[in-house]
Design an enzyme around this catalytic site. Structure first.
Site, PDB file in Angstrom:
ATOM      1  N   ARG A 255       1.111  -1.568  -0.117  1.00  0.00           N
ATOM      2  CA  ARG A 255      -0.159   0.052   0.135  1.00  0.00           C
ATOM      3  C   ARG A 255       0.676   1.213   0.133  1.00  0.00           C
ATOM      4  NH1 ARG A 255      -1.365   2.588   4.311  1.00  0.00           N
ATOM      5  NH2 ARG A 255      -1.431   0.750   5.798  1.00  0.00           N
ATOM      6  N   HIS A 259      -3.467   4.028   5.092  1.00  0.00           N
ATOM      7  CA  HIS A 259      -4.310   3.296   5.660  1.00  0.00           C
ATOM      8  C   HIS A 259      -6.134   3.832   4.676  1.00  0.00           C
ATOM      9  CE1 HIS A 259      -7.322   0.184   7.502  1.00  0.00           C
ATOM     10  NE2 HIS A 259      -7.851   0.801   8.229  1.00  0.00           N
ATOM     11  N   TYR A 268       4.635   5.226  10.995  1.00  0.00           N
ATOM     12  CA  TYR A 268       4.972   3.833  11.171  1.00  0.00           C
ATOM     13  C   TYR A 268       6.010   3.105   9.913  1.00  0.00           C
ATOM     14  CZ  TYR A 268       1.017   3.390   8.728  1.00  0.00           C
ATOM     15  OH  TYR A 268      -0.401   3.437   7.846  1.00  0.00           O
TER      16      TYR A 268
END
Length: 359
Positions: A255, A259, A268
């Protein structure tokens, strides 16, 4: 992060990140097929980028981008028949569009209208599932019904790597294998369940190997290689349709964006990691192959992008102009015949709506 170069299991790949592959395997794909696959992936990328910008502009609600996963979605969808059933999560926009969902319909969904979750008649796509892994159970139930009725449809449950940490996934896998139903579990392993990396979800080297415990076949495929995804999915569909039961496919992908639009991936993920995966972009590798064969030019690229942008604008404007959607609709999509109490509540809402002038 799961590195394809460190895997100790075989991964299905036909076209690498540089657009190279075994000529004998590549020969199985016609120029027409390659062009269609690229156009659909490029269309999906343009739509995704526009939707992301539109959310930032406040035109639509929370959105889950899928850029980077086009090969996994388009490649798998190309292997399906129109009467096969799809059970998507919130990130399978490209799959749903490929299967026939009107783009205007999706705008209804991201604008919060109930009509956005009610698929047109004859379109075998279940409403978008936001409860992680719940659609795997629904897909198994549908596949079992198809088997009992003697139908030839195949059901496909789409989900991410995070869903494999949910109990529903394991229950669905077990049930599907025991009853040998025509269902395919298609996992897009994009490396993260929101902010949780793959290594913190499971100690299994791959997700595909989990199939062994349930007595079904599991396949790991390069999810950024649309040719390999299509071939793998085609074989799975033919096997399921032929009575050979379920299969688990793990499409290894990434990805590139957040998200959802409520997420900040810089908290992160390291920039170097994202850039490494950009070199494996599914669109780039197929475009290189097309250009090498003299099938694609920059002029064609620009024309396609402009055409899709016009399509997005038209669909958005049509959705805005549509009068569909009312608070009264919430009473109509739960029961085939509304219970007395629900019918009374609907009448009360209609009366209040008329008095207040609210839609």
């Amino acid at each position: 992060m799961l590195d394809p170069n460190e895997l100790q299991v075989e991964i299905v790949q036909i076209l690498d990140e540089n657009g190279n592959g075994d000529e004998e395997k590549l020969a199985a794909f016609s120029d027409e097929w390659l062009l269609r696959a690229y156009r659909e992936m490029r269309r999906a990328r343009v739509i995704d980028e526009r939707l992301l910008r539109m959310q930032r502009q406040g035109r639509i609600g929370t959105y889950a981008p899928f850029s980077g996963q086009e090969a996994a979605q388009i490649g798998s969808a190309l292997a399906l028949r129109k009467d096969d059933w799809i059970f998507p999560s919130y990130r399978e926009v490209a799959v749903c569009l490929m299967h026939g969902m009107p783009l205007e319909q999706f705008f209804h969904y991201v604008q919060g209208r109930l009509s956005g979750k009610r698929m047109p008649e004859g379109l075998n796509i279940f409403p978008t599932q936001i409860i992680i892994a719940a659609q795997t159970l629904h897909a198994v139930g549908c596949a079992w019904a198809s088997k009992l009725k003697g139908e030839s449809q195949v059901s496909v449950a789409y989900f991410g790597d995070g869903a494999t940490s949910e109990g529903d996934f394991h229950e669905a896998m077990n049930f599907a294998a025991v009853y040998n139903v025509p269902v395919i579990f298609f996992c897009q392993n994009n490396q993260y369940a929101i902010s949780v990396p793959y290594r913190k979800q499971t100690a299994s080297r791959t997700i595909a190997q989990k199939a062994l415990a349930y007595g079904m076949k599991g396949v790991l495929v390069d999810g950024n290689d649309v040719l390999a995804v299509y071939e793998t999915m085609k074989q799975a569909v033919e096997a399921a349709r032929g009575g050979e039961g379920p299969m688990l496919i793990e499409a290894l992908t990434y990805r590139l964006g957040p998200h959802t639009t409520a997420d900040d991936p810089t908290k992160y993920r390291r920039p170097e990691e994202v850039e490494t995966w950009r070199t494996k972009d599914p669109l780039h590798r197929l475009r290189v192959l097309l250009e090498r064969r003299g099938l694609w030019t920059e002029a064609q690229e620009e024309a396609l992008v402009a055409q899709v942008n016009d399509e997005v604008t038209a669909a958005y404007e049509a959705a805005i102009a549509s009068k569909s959607g009312s608070i009264v609709d919430v009473f109509d999509y739960v029961y085939s015949e509304a219970p007395k109490l629900l019918a009374e509540q609907k009448e009360e809402v209609m009366r209040r709506k008329q008095r207040s002038g609210v839609r």
